[in-house]
Design a protein around this motif. Structure first.
Motif, short mmCIF file in Angstrom:
data_model
loop_
_atom_site.label_atom_id
_atom_site.label_comp_id
_atom_site.label_asym_id
_atom_site.label_seq_id
_atom_site.Cartn_x
_atom_site.Cartn_y
_atom_site.Cartn_z
N MET A 1 40.55 45.19 58.14
CA MET A 1 40.34 45.33 56.60
C MET A 1 39.41 44.02 56.14
N LYS A 2 38.48 44.45 55.47
CA LYS A 2 37.33 43.44 55.08
C LYS A 2 37.70 42.61 53.93
N THR A 3 37.53 41.35 54.07
CA THR A 3 37.63 40.52 52.64
C THR A 3 36.30 39.89 52.28
N PHE A 4 36.55 39.74 51.03
CA PHE A 4 35.49 38.89 50.09
C PHE A 4 35.99 37.95 49.29
N ILE A 5 34.95 37.04 48.96
CA ILE A 5 35.47 36.08 47.99
C ILE A 5 34.64 36.04 46.76
N GLY A 6 35.26 35.89 45.67
CA GLY A 6 34.39 35.74 44.47
C GLY A 6 34.64 34.46 43.67
N VAL A 7 33.39 34.01 43.23
CA VAL A 7 33.47 32.66 42.57
C VAL A 7 32.79 32.64 41.43
N ASP A 8 33.70 32.44 40.11
CA ASP A 8 32.89 32.46 38.85
C ASP A 8 32.79 31.00 38.29
N GLY A 9 31.64 30.21 38.46
CA GLY A 9 31.78 28.75 37.94
C GLY A 9 31.40 28.81 36.55
N GLY A 10 32.26 28.25 35.64
CA GLY A 10 31.82 28.05 34.07
C GLY A 10 31.70 26.50 33.90
N GLY A 11 31.20 26.25 32.64
CA GLY A 11 31.10 24.73 32.31
C GLY A 11 32.56 24.26 32.14
N THR A 12 33.69 24.99 31.96
CA THR A 12 34.82 24.35 31.52
C THR A 12 35.48 24.32 32.85
N LYS A 13 35.74 25.51 33.67
CA LYS A 13 36.50 25.89 34.66
C LYS A 13 35.87 26.82 35.62
N THR A 14 36.07 26.91 36.94
CA THR A 14 35.58 27.65 37.98
C THR A 14 37.10 28.50 38.60
N ALA A 15 36.71 29.78 38.51
CA ALA A 15 37.69 30.62 38.92
C ALA A 15 37.48 31.28 40.58
N TYR A 16 38.35 31.42 41.23
CA TYR A 16 38.11 31.90 42.57
C TYR A 16 39.09 33.05 42.92
N VAL A 17 38.71 34.12 43.76
CA VAL A 17 39.61 35.11 44.00
C VAL A 17 39.08 35.36 45.46
N VAL A 18 40.07 35.69 46.36
CA VAL A 18 39.90 36.54 47.41
C VAL A 18 40.63 37.93 47.66
N ALA A 19 39.87 38.85 47.92
CA ALA A 19 40.29 40.25 47.61
C ALA A 19 39.80 41.10 49.16
N ASN A 20 40.48 42.14 49.23
CA ASN A 20 40.24 43.02 50.37
C ASN A 20 39.26 44.15 49.88
N GLU A 21 38.95 45.00 50.78
CA GLU A 21 38.04 46.05 50.45
C GLU A 21 38.35 47.18 49.80
N ASN A 22 39.95 47.14 49.50
CA ASN A 22 40.65 48.27 48.55
C ASN A 22 40.73 47.42 47.07
N ASN A 23 40.07 46.13 46.89
CA ASN A 23 40.39 45.58 45.87
C ASN A 23 41.47 45.01 45.43
N GLU A 24 42.29 44.88 46.56
CA GLU A 24 43.70 44.20 46.36
C GLU A 24 43.43 42.56 46.46
N ILE A 25 43.96 41.85 45.40
CA ILE A 25 43.85 40.43 45.36
C ILE A 25 44.88 39.87 46.38
N LEU A 26 44.28 39.05 47.21
CA LEU A 26 44.95 38.54 48.02
C LEU A 26 45.41 36.86 47.61
N PHE A 27 44.60 36.39 46.92
CA PHE A 27 44.78 34.95 46.26
C PHE A 27 43.84 34.58 45.27
N GLN A 28 44.15 33.77 44.31
CA GLN A 28 43.31 33.43 42.99
C GLN A 28 43.80 32.15 42.54
#
Length: 309
Positions: A1-28
């Protein structure tokens, strides 16, 4: 199962998510803001490295187990010198896996429109819009500078909120709920105490200026006509930003979808009606955001790196 990380950096906070190829969130999780022009590139990239390592540890994964990372950063793509430094330093952080850095406005679009053609307006600490047409041409508008741009954003409205408090306090505007909201929030007995509070505790910090907008929202909900007028003004500015993208993509008069993301839209009842009416005259159809900007970063990572891994 492939895993990808998304990072959304903003001026006030930065959000992180780890999810697999089925779009299931593993951690955020969330971390500190990623505006490297306010801190430094080393500080921001250090925070990202540490938090990505934390995310992988929580998922019991190693960096080599990740198929790709997309990081959205404010200001990226606006300075060749800064972009080069960021790219060089990113290689030392993610040298073992696929990664890509984009402007944070792109991850907002990817999340709101699920990678589909159209326009997304981001109004958080700052303001900016991004869009893509059927020919895959992209364009952005707004977000030039904290000093002379970011119109309609939380920061812009925070500054205007402080201005309007002063005007309600000294009689230039009719006194309404905004006056009492500010006085009560800061525990002020004399209006002029706000000068010291604003100069020392608010103005030096961009995120704190943006947070003042929430007092405007409280006042608007209580019927302060000056506060409501400011939200109308903000929506007019956001419309111009959207219009800038629409004209660049030659979408005027054609049917296109548009959506939104960012912290300002907690006050969407005072922003969206006017904005939707104006954009509809350009041919725009408002669609509810499909998902969050950080999931947009994940979707971009999955789109770009799924076949490459």
């Amino acid at each position: 199962m492939k895993t990808f990380i998304g990072v959304d950096g903003g001026g006030t906070k930065t959000a992180y998510v780890v999810a697999n190829e089925n779009n299931e969130i593993l951690f955020q999780t969330q971390g500190e803001g990623s505006s490297y022009r306010e801190s430094s590139i080393d500080t921001v990239l250090g925070n990202i490295r540490n938090t990505v390592e934390l995310c992988l540890k929580e998922c019991k994964l190693e960096i080599k187990d990740c198929s790709g990372v997309v990081i959205g950063l404010p200001c990226y793509g606006e300075s060749e010198k800064e972009d080069t430094e960021i790219d060089q330093k990113m290689k030392t952080i993610f040298h073992d896996i696929n990664y890509k850095v984009v402007n944070d406005v792109e991850v907002g679009w990817a999340g709101s429109l699920n990678l589909a053609d159209g326009v997304n307006i981001v109004a958080g600490t700052g303001s900016i819009a991004f869009g893509r047409n059927h020919d895959k041409k992209t364009a952005r508008s707004g977000g030039w500078s904290t000093f002379f741009s970011d119109e309609g954003s939380c920061y812009w409205l925070g500054r205007r909120t402080m201005e309007y408090f002063g005007k309600e306090a000294d009689g230039r505007l009719e006194k309404g709920p905004l006056y009492d909201v500010v006085m009560n929030h800061y525990g002020i007995k004399n209006e002029f105490e706000f000068i010291d509070i604003s100069e020392n505790d608010i103005i030096p910090f961009r995120d704190k200026v943006a947070q003042v907008q929430r007092l405007l929202y409280d006042a608007a909900k209580q019927g302060d006509k000056n506060a409501i007028a400011l939200y109308d003004e903000a929506s007019n500015e956001l419309f111009l930003i959207i219009k800038g993208v629409v004209e660049q993509l030659e979408l005027t008069g054609k049917k296109f979808n548009w959506s939104y993301s960012g912290g300002l839209f907690h006050a969407k009842e005072f922003v969206l009606p006017n904005l939707e009416e104006k954009v509809s005259k350009l041919g725009g159809q408002l669609v509810k955001p499909s998902t969050t900007p950080v999931m947009g970063a994940f979707l971009l990572a999955k789109e770009k790196f799924y076949e490459m891994d």
